[in-house]
Scaffold this motif. Structure first.
Motif, PDB file in Angstrom:
ATOM      1  N   HIS A 126      59.605  60.085   9.984  1.00  0.00           N
ATOM      2  CA  HIS A 126      60.212  60.630  10.226  1.00  0.00           C
ATOM      3  C   HIS A 126      59.053  62.072  10.829  1.00  0.00           C
ATOM      4  O   HIS A 126      57.798  62.010  10.096  1.00  0.00           O
ATOM      5  N   PRO A 127      59.668  62.816  11.763  1.00  0.00           N
ATOM      6  CA  PRO A 127      58.644  63.663  12.005  1.00  0.00           C
ATOM      7  C   PRO A 127      57.951  64.781  11.608  1.00  0.00           C
ATOM      8  O   PRO A 127      56.497  65.077  11.484  1.00  0.00           O
ATOM      9  N   ASN A 128      58.167  64.672  10.159  1.00  0.00           N
ATOM     10  CA  ASN A 128      56.696  65.124   8.933  1.00  0.00           C
ATOM     11  C   ASN A 128      56.484  64.601   8.323  1.00  0.00           C
ATOM     12  O   ASN A 128      55.332  65.540   7.613  1.00  0.00           O
ATOM     13  N   TRP A 129      55.686  63.488   8.570  1.00  0.00           N
ATOM     14  CA  TRP A 129      55.155  62.300   8.159  1.00  0.00           C
ATOM     15  C   TRP A 129      53.933  62.757   8.684  1.00  0.00           C
ATOM     16  O   TRP A 129      53.927  62.419   9.552  1.00  0.00           O
ATOM     17  N   ARG A 130      52.853  63.266   7.842  1.00  0.00           N
ATOM     18  CA  ARG A 130      51.355  63.522   8.784  1.00  0.00           C
ATOM     19  C   ARG A 130      50.713  61.464   9.337  1.00  0.00           C
ATOM     20  O   ARG A 130      50.955  61.253   8.541  1.00  0.00           O
ATOM     21  N   LEU A 131      50.371  61.603  10.209  1.00  0.00           N
ATOM     22  CA  LEU A 131      49.385  60.582  10.752  1.00  0.00           C
ATOM     23  C   LEU A 131      47.875  61.036   9.765  1.00  0.00           C
ATOM     24  O   LEU A 131      48.023  61.808   9.570  1.00  0.00           O
ATOM     25  N   THR A 132      47.986  59.476   9.216  1.00  0.00           N
ATOM     26  CA  THR A 132      46.860  59.360   8.483  1.00  0.00           C
ATOM     27  C   THR A 132      45.665  59.579   9.332  1.00  0.00           C
ATOM     28  O   THR A 132      45.038  59.607  10.340  1.00  0.00           O
ATOM     29  N   ASP A 133      44.431  59.820   8.387  1.00  0.00           N
ATOM     30  CA  ASP A 133      42.461  59.699   9.500  1.00  0.00           C
ATOM     31  C   ASP A 133      42.826  58.697   9.519  1.00  0.00           C
ATOM     32  O   ASP A 133      42.594  57.937   8.907  1.00  0.00           O
ATOM     33  N   ARG A 134      41.884  58.549  10.334  1.00  0.00           N
ATOM     34  CA  ARG A 134      41.089  57.416  11.080  1.00  0.00           C
ATOM     35  C   ARG A 134      40.319  56.921   9.330  1.00  0.00           C
ATOM     36  O   ARG A 134      40.206  57.659   8.722  1.00  0.00           O
ATOM     37  N   ASP A 135      39.897  55.531   9.405  1.00  0.00           N
ATOM     38  CA  ASP A 135      40.147  54.893   8.326  1.00  0.00           C
ATOM     39  C   ASP A 135      38.117  55.702   7.856  1.00  0.00           C
ATOM     40  O   ASP A 135      37.476  55.696   8.849  1.00  0.00           O
ATOM     41  N   PRO A 136      37.700  56.218   6.793  1.00  0.00           N
ATOM     42  CA  PRO A 136      36.355  56.730   6.670  1.00  0.00           C
ATOM     43  C   PRO A 136      35.550  56.624   7.065  1.00  0.00           C
ATOM     44  O   PRO A 136      34.091  56.973   7.222  1.00  0.00           O
ATOM     45  N   THR A 137      35.442  54.456   7.210  1.00  0.00           N
ATOM     46  CA  THR A 137      34.291  53.881   6.966  1.00  0.00           C
ATOM     47  C   THR A 137      34.269  53.309   8.857  1.00  0.00           C
ATOM     48  O   THR A 137      33.591  52.983   9.653  1.00  0.00           O
ATOM     49  N   GLN A 138      34.908  54.061   9.468  1.00  0.00           N
ATOM     50  CA  GLN A 138      35.456  53.749  10.948  1.00  0.00           C
ATOM     51  C   GLN A 138      34.933  55.012  12.082  1.00  0.00           C
ATOM     52  O   GLN A 138      35.109  55.704  11.438  1.00  0.00           O
ATOM     53  N   PRO A 139      33.967  53.954  13.115  1.00  0.00           N
ATOM     54  CA  PRO A 139      33.664  55.993  13.972  1.00  0.00           C
ATOM     55  C   PRO A 139      34.710  56.498  15.039  1.00  0.00           C
ATOM     56  O   PRO A 139      35.991  55.265  14.942  1.00  0.00           O
ATOM     57  N   PRO A 140      34.705  57.473  15.059  1.00  0.00           N
ATOM     58  CA  PRO A 140      35.907  57.847  16.370  1.00  0.00           C
ATOM     59  C   PRO A 140      35.599  56.530  17.708  1.00  0.00           C
ATOM     60  O   PRO A 140      34.970  56.391  18.073  1.00  0.00           O
ATOM     61  N   TRP A 141      36.398  56.180  17.987  1.00  0.00           N
ATOM     62  CA  TRP A 141      36.391  55.265  19.528  1.00  0.00           C
ATOM     63  C   TRP A 141      34.961  55.855  20.642  1.00  0.00           C
ATOM     64  O   TRP A 141      34.458  55.387  20.927  1.00  0.00           O
ATOM     65  N   THR A 142      35.539  57.653  20.240  1.00  0.00           N
ATOM     66  CA  THR A 142      34.096  57.580  21.400  1.00  0.00           C
ATOM     67  C   THR A 142      33.457  57.514  21.698  1.00  0.00           C
ATOM     68  O   THR A 142      31.480  57.182  21.509  1.00  0.00           O
ATOM     69  N   ASP A 143      32.976  57.092  19.656  1.00  0.00           N
ATOM     70  CA  ASP A 143      31.211  56.187  19.512  1.00  0.00           C
ATOM     71  C   ASP A 143      31.095  55.155  18.875  1.00  0.00           C
ATOM     72  O   ASP A 143      30.112  54.694  18.562  1.00  0.00           O
ATOM     73  N   ALA A 144      32.243  54.247  19.334  1.00  0.00           N
ATOM     74  CA  ALA A 144      32.365  52.698  19.020  1.00  0.00           C
ATOM     75  C   ALA A 144      31.830  52.621  19.674  1.00  0.00           C
ATOM     76  O   ALA A 144      31.166  52.228  21.073  1.00  0.00           O
ATOM     77  N   GLU A 145      30.981  51.542  19.631  1.00  0.00           N
ATOM     78  CA  GLU A 145      30.015  50.009  20.009  1.00  0.00           C
ATOM     79  C   GLU A 145      30.217  48.808  20.307  1.00  0.00           C
ATOM     80  O   GLU A 145      31.532  48.349  20.129  1.00  0.00           O
TER      81      GLU A 145
END
Length: 547
Positions: free
Chosen positions: A245-264
């Motif tokens: 359903h379009p009203n269901w929000r995307l969950t946050d990125r897992d808090p243990t994981q970095p944003p892709w821009t910081d991925a090593e």
């Protein structure tokens, strides 16, 4: 087709289960992975958006095959006999499998793939496939392992691991597919007028990350945008397709994981997801060969095909709280050496690219987070990321709608009820002198014609993680945390906990859960941990306690 209606001839049943795959990995559920054969089944059948498994390999298999909740079958958690963790760890005699139930309608039953509901891994017991209703079995008793040289490879009741050693082209996913296709052709030749039940249980894409170079190459660059952007793109496709359903929000990125821009370690990180995708791609290729066998033997129209996954995506690292020696000697889910004698290198080492026989790695939390888009959490847990599965039903003779969506909440116990409904098989009160618990499921047949109202309450428990869903309300707990309450009509991604606003509902649903848990033999997690502490336990089980 009205509830209880049957086609003139009993349909064949093809039940396909894969292992540790996320809700939105395959193409027809919004994913990037090329799955034309599953997409074909979806386009000519039905997709269910709210079908649920039980969050873990063995319990899901036990529930799927028996129509009971896993605790009722003797498979409380896994199949290892390390104290109470398994609740016995063997399929008990208070249940019947689909294969056993279908004997009342003269079905011949075939299994190609993973069993994983018996504690004895090397010696046949009354909990092995041939002793639980299957007429033919090719596959593994254990729950995971090398795709090039799997432990416990068995035909009938005989170990045939030597076949993989002798064949340099052996790959377990291909072997499962090819044997399933061969069973279909064999059945048509030998029993042309009799129905069959075929259970195809893949280990893909369960770790280790093993895949063919040509399949891996297909995904070079496909995931370069990274998990953050890809999760957003998947959600858009899911919404556009009407699955989410379009009203269901995307969950946050897992808090243990970095944003892709910081991925090593980008090259290695991307390679992990590319190999994971290649594992599913290879499975879909094999499903194509199985469908070809149905087409060529003229059996496609009257074969009910069901596809699903046993739990949500797996966020485990390899190894996690377990040594290589334990993987090989105690758990029997790995080989110490390749077939040509090279040592297998265990662990998620960024200097070692996954895919080959001498590696043993997993794709990690961030990619599992992508696989479960738009939900949170993973295998083990009862939040939507742990239990939501794609569920495809295809049956040209029994389902007239093509490409339909169903949003009916349902779970594994309903598969047995559905198969009994369409085949006319009798579910026994007694089998081989043993009293059999009543089937817990409700038939999905009414949904084949159109969407229908909610089924009765749904229940789950695994390692203390638990939930009950009644209509639009879901009460869920991440052990040892408190109960959370979600309105699944407005917030299926479980972003807004309403427990504090509805204490009466929480109390009522908690009581419903406890009544179910008592009836079905759920041992409280606290008691399990007390017993484990008293008995000692291996490093593996010590790690399990912390999850």
């Amino acid at each position: 087709m009205p509830n209880g209606a049957k086609t003139p001839d009993s349909p064949n049943i093809l039940l396909i289960l894969n292992d540790d795959m996320g809700f939105s990995d395959i193409g027809c559920y919004g994913g990037e992975i090329q799955t034309p054969n599953l997409d074909r089944l979806a386009a000519n059948g039905l997709r269910y958006s709210q079908f649920y498994n039980t969050a873990r390999c063995s319990p899901s298999r036990a529930s799927l095959l028996t129509g009971l909740h896993p605790h009722q079958t003797g498979i409380g958690i896994l199949t290892y006999s390390n104290g109470p963790e398994g609740y016995a760890g063997d399929l008990n005699k208070s249940c019947v499998t689909i294969a056993e139930a279908l004997k009342s309608r003269n079905y011949t039953s075939y299994l190609s793939g993973k069993w994983h509901i018996a504690s004895s891994l090397t010696e046949p017991t009354d909990t092995w496939p041939m002793q639980r209703g299957f007429d033919h079995f090719y596959g593994t008793i254990i729950g995971a392992g090398s795709f090039y040289h799997p432990n416990t490879l068995t035909r009938g009741n005989d170990n045939i691991e030597h076949e993989a050693v002798k064949d340099p082209s052996f790959f377990y996913t291909d072997a499962i597919s090819d044997q399933a296709a061969a069973f279909i052709r064999q059945h048509k030749a030998q029993k042309p007028d009799a129905p069959f039940f075929q259970y195809v249980a893949y280990t893909a894409p369960h770790w280790p990350l093993h895949a063919h170079d040509e399949d891996i190459a297909k995904y070079k660059g496909r995931f370069d945008a990274g998990w953050d952007k890809l999760r957003e793109e998947r959600l858009k496709r899911l919404v556009d397709d009407g699955i989410i359903h379009p009203n269901w929000r995307l969950t946050d990125r897992d808090p243990t994981q970095p944003p892709w821009t910081d991925a090593e370690q980008r090259e290695w990180t991307l390679r992990c997801m590319e190999v994971y995708a290649a594992q599913i791609d290879r499975m879909d290729q094999g499903i194509g060969r199985i469908l070809k066998a149905l087409d060529e033997t003229g059996q496609m129209d009257n074969t009910l095909i069901i596809f699903l996954s046993d739990n949500g995506a797996c966020a485990e690292d390899i190894p996690e709280g377990v040594t290589a020696k334990e993987l090989v000697d105690q758990l029997m889910i790995a080989q110490a050496k390749t077939r040509d004698g090279r040592p297998v290198r265990f662990g998620n080492d960024p200097t070692l690219m996954p895919g080959a026989e001498d590696t043993y790695q997993s794709y990690g939390t961030a990619w599992a987070n992508l696989s479960n888009t738009p939900f949170r959490l993973y295998k083990h847990w009862i939040h939507e990321g742990g239990i939501a599965t794609p569920f495809i039903v295809h049956w040209p003779r029994g389902i007239s709608e093509r490409g339909g969506l169903r949003h009916n909440p349902s779970q594994l116990t309903d598969v047995m009820a559905t198969i009994l409904d369409v085949t006319g098989a009798t579910y026994p009160k007694e089998y081989n002198g043993n009293a059999i618990l009543p089937c817990e499921g409700e038939s999905l047949v009414p949904s084949f014609a159109s969407a229908y109202g909610n089924r009765g309450p749904l229940f789950w428990e695994h390692e203390g993680n638990a939930a009950v869903r009644v209509g639009k309300w879901k009460l869920v707990r991440k052990y040892p945390g408190p109960w959370e309450l979600y309105d699944m009509e407005t917030d299926r991604t479980e972003m807004n906990d309403l427990a504090a606003q509805h204490p009466d509902r929480v109390r009522e649903m908690t009581a419903q859960y406890q009544q179910w848990a008592n009836r079905c033999g759920v041992i409280p997690r606290e008691k399990i941990l007390e017993l484990m502490k008293a008995e000692g336990g291996t490093a593996f089980w010590e790690e399990e306690k912390q999850k």
